[in-house]
Design an enzyme around this catalytic site. Structure first.
Site, PDB file in Angstrom:
ATOM      1  N   GLY A  30       0.760  -1.144  -0.132  1.00  0.00           N
ATOM      2  CA  GLY A  30       0.011   0.118  -0.024  1.00  0.00           C
ATOM      3  C   GLY A  30       0.883   1.218   0.254  1.00  0.00           C
ATOM      4  O   GLY A  30       2.089   1.120  -0.212  1.00  0.00           O
ATOM      5  N   ASP A  88      -7.306  -0.836   5.562  1.00  0.00           N
ATOM      6  CA  ASP A  88      -8.236  -0.058   5.035  1.00  0.00           C
ATOM      7  C   ASP A  88      -9.115   0.502   6.045  1.00  0.00           C
ATOM      8  O   ASP A  88      -9.705   1.465   5.959  1.00  0.00           O
ATOM      9  CB  ASP A  88      -8.805  -0.897   3.913  1.00  0.00           C
ATOM     10  CG  ASP A  88      -8.032  -1.377   2.655  1.00  0.00           C
ATOM     11  OD1 ASP A  88      -7.604  -0.249   2.166  1.00  0.00           O
ATOM     12  OD2 ASP A  88      -7.823  -2.429   2.474  1.00  0.00           O
ATOM     13  N   GLY A 101      -5.806  -2.777  -1.743  1.00  0.00           N
ATOM     14  CA  GLY A 101      -4.774  -2.899  -2.898  1.00  0.00           C
ATOM     15  C   GLY A 101      -4.477  -4.133  -3.368  1.00  0.00           C
ATOM     16  O   GLY A 101      -3.742  -4.352  -4.162  1.00  0.00           O
ATOM     17  N   GLU A 107      -0.287 -10.956   2.418  1.00  0.00           N
ATOM     18  CA  GLU A 107      -0.261  -9.796   3.591  1.00  0.00           C
ATOM     19  C   GLU A 107      -0.487 -10.638   4.902  1.00  0.00           C
ATOM     20  O   GLU A 107      -0.088 -10.741   6.127  1.00  0.00           O
ATOM     21  CB  GLU A 107      -1.012  -8.829   3.609  1.00  0.00           C
ATOM     22  CG  GLU A 107      -0.608  -7.728   2.626  1.00  0.00           C
ATOM     23  CD  GLU A 107      -1.598  -6.590   2.346  1.00  0.00           C
ATOM     24  OE1 GLU A 107      -2.888  -6.636   2.408  1.00  0.00           O
ATOM     25  OE2 GLU A 107      -0.928  -5.417   2.151  1.00  0.00           O
ATOM     26  N   LYS A 125      -8.433   5.623   8.701  1.00  0.00           N
ATOM     27  CA  LYS A 125      -8.918   4.232   8.899  1.00  0.00           C
ATOM     28  C   LYS A 125      -9.171   3.745  10.406  1.00  0.00           C
ATOM     29  O   LYS A 125      -9.393   2.728  10.621  1.00  0.00           O
ATOM     30  CB  LYS A 125      -7.412   3.634   8.730  1.00  0.00           C
ATOM     31  CG  LYS A 125      -6.601   3.918   7.279  1.00  0.00           C
ATOM     32  CD  LYS A 125      -7.650   3.860   5.861  1.00  0.00           C
ATOM     33  CE  LYS A 125      -6.676   4.237   4.756  1.00  0.00           C
ATOM     34  NZ  LYS A 125      -5.733   3.307   4.432  1.00  0.00           N
TER      35      LYS A 125
END
Ligand code: DER
Length: 233
Positions: A30, A88, A101, A107, A125
């Site tokens: 990201g 996010d 992303g 991840e 966020k």
């Protein structure tokens, strides 16, 4: 303070708090993670620290090369000391929505191999519940051949709207680093039992992984508009 400055101040604070020499760290994906990698490279250079980095995407791998950091992988280092990544959305219980992303699979894998997952983000966020501010739906990585049956099953079993994520600068759907599709499930029910839902989604044949990171994060660092950093534990 701009959003970029907020990302940067949060990233610096988190890296300064957790990075140690002689460690293996997961590098997230990201835009916020770029500031964390910049800080990591600065500390490694200034203090001659020895660290190794495991990427969570092609983007993360490019970042590691760009800042001339030692690259490794889970075969050489199956147990990581730390993973730093963006998100996010983060709720009051440190549950995350990730995958905006499209890098959620690697991840989550890398984060699951780390002793500690630390999240860096700007103040947009920081939510009370999942879905409060992040309105693009929960990303779910699926095997391309069955994206449509899965969309139908999710909509029938759990409600909401599910869409196949289309690429911006390429014709057709987004293809992940793993050769899969991403579907985004838009559901606005803060009362959802996310852990139970995550388990049920993962039982669907063809669902590879979800962007629901439940009970995984140790701390979250949010850069605030006034330049300060909020640390959520
Ligand atoms: O796609 C991802 O999971 C990213 O880590 C995302 O959640 C955070 O991206 P950002 O730092 O650009 O907001």
């Amino acid at each position: 303070m701009s959003l970029e400055s907020a990302k940067k101040v949060a990233s610096i604070k988190a890296v300064d708090a957790f990075l140690k020499s002689n460690s293996v760290i997961g590098i997230g994906s990201g835009s916020t993670i770029v500031y964390a990698v910049e800080r990591i490279a600065e500390l490694v250079k200034n203090h001659h620290w020895k660290i190794q980095c495991v990427p969570t995407s092609f983007q993360a791998k490019q970042l590691i090369h760009k800042y001339d950091l030692p690259l490794t992988d889970l075969e050489a280092n199956p147990e990581l000391d730390l993973c730093i990544d963006g998100a996010d959305e983060v709720d009051d219980n440190l549950n995350l929505i990730k995958g905006g992303g499209g890098c959620l699979l690697q991840e989550k894998i890398v984060a699951s191999c780390a002793k500690t997952l630390v999240i860096v983000a700007d103040y947009t966020k920081n939510s009370t519940y999942l879905g409060e501010q992040y309105k693009k739906g929960i990303p779910i990585e699926v095997v391309p051949m069955c994206y449509l049956p899965i969309i139908k099953k999710i909509q029938e079993n759990f409600g909401g709207t599910v869409t196949l994520r289309m690429a911006q600068s390429k014709a057709g759907p987004v293809i992940t680093d793993n050769g899969n599709f991403i579907i985004d499930w838009f559901v606005l029910d803060p009362k959802f039992n996310w852990e139970k839902l995550n388990t049920e989604l993962l039982l669907m044949p063809g669902v590879v992984e979800t962007g629901l990171f439940i009970n995984m994060a140790f701390k979250a660092y949010f850069g605030l508009p006034d330049g300060s950093v909020k640390i959520q534990v």
